[in-house]
Design a protein around this motif. Sequence first.
Motif, short mmCIF file in Angstrom:
data_model
loop_
_atom_site.label_atom_id
_atom_site.label_comp_id
_atom_site.label_asym_id
_atom_site.label_seq_id
_atom_site.Cartn_x
_atom_site.Cartn_y
_atom_site.Cartn_z
N THR A 175 26.52 28.61 10.95
CA THR A 175 25.21 29.17 11.21
C THR A 175 24.33 28.19 11.98
O THR A 175 24.50 26.98 11.84
CB THR A 175 24.50 29.55 9.89
OG1 THR A 175 23.15 29.96 10.16
CG2 THR A 175 24.46 28.36 8.93
N ASN A 187 27.61 24.66 3.64
CA ASN A 187 26.49 25.52 4.01
C ASN A 187 25.59 25.86 2.82
O ASN A 187 25.17 27.01 2.64
CB ASN A 187 26.98 26.80 4.68
CG ASN A 187 25.88 27.53 5.41
OD1 ASN A 187 24.92 26.93 5.88
ND2 ASN A 187 26.01 28.85 5.51
N ALA A 232 28.25 27.35 16.27
CA ALA A 232 27.15 28.19 15.80
C ALA A 232 25.87 27.90 16.55
O ALA A 232 24.97 28.73 16.62
CB ALA A 232 26.95 28.00 14.30
#
Length: 258
Positions: free
Chosen positions: A153, A85, A189
Amino acid sequence: MGIDPELAQQFADLSYSMNTDEDRATRVNNINSQIPDEWSVVEEHTDKRQLTLYNASSHHYHTAIRGTDPTNTQDVLQDAAIGLNVVSKNDQFEKRHKKLENAVNSFEDDAEWTMSSHSLGAGQTSYSLAKSKDLTNRVSEVHNFNGAASPFTDSAFGKTTKSQKATLEDKVFHHRNEDDIVSMGLTMAGSNMGTTKTYKSKGKSSTGHLETAILGFSPSDMLSAHSPDVLDREEVEVQKKTTAQKIEKSLLGFNFFT
């Protein structure tokens, strides 16, 4: 307007044909021989990573971006950035975005432009669309196949504004095999652009059962599940599962421990 999903899938698959050891002319001719007659390779904006095609009869450009070449260090580092990420810290995303942007800026204003990508290429596509409102507005349809996604995310490739989300909602389609590990973040996500469609797995192969018995998982079935060819299977409704459940299902083909 737009592009047939199966043709988009074919173009995404063919993007890998530019990444071979054959001379450039042979690679281009090979692709031209496999696509509909009205389409042809735009050599100026085609390289080993990005395939650009043009349909003169409909005045339509298409960009297809391939996924990871495991022998390419930059590709592997991009994959690592997605997994950790930290996409914003990997400058290859921006460099490859600029190549796409330069190609699109050369297209005539009245031409249609669509995209398709696989795996890492889909992540790169998401980065470019999040990065540029101009590309968001210009593209008419995008099909990503088993695209790289973060489980942490929905904005791993960049944040999108409310207007971008609204614009991309009916333009971007994420197609994934329910057993694909690389794209499972799309059902965890999620994504901050477009719609995710999940397709039924073909199940384990005979080789896969043997590998699972010996290794505890099946490398060949994992590779098969990650192929860009997903549209020949039935679309399924996705049920929310934990990360552990999704990993176990991808490795074993069923949930036993979770």
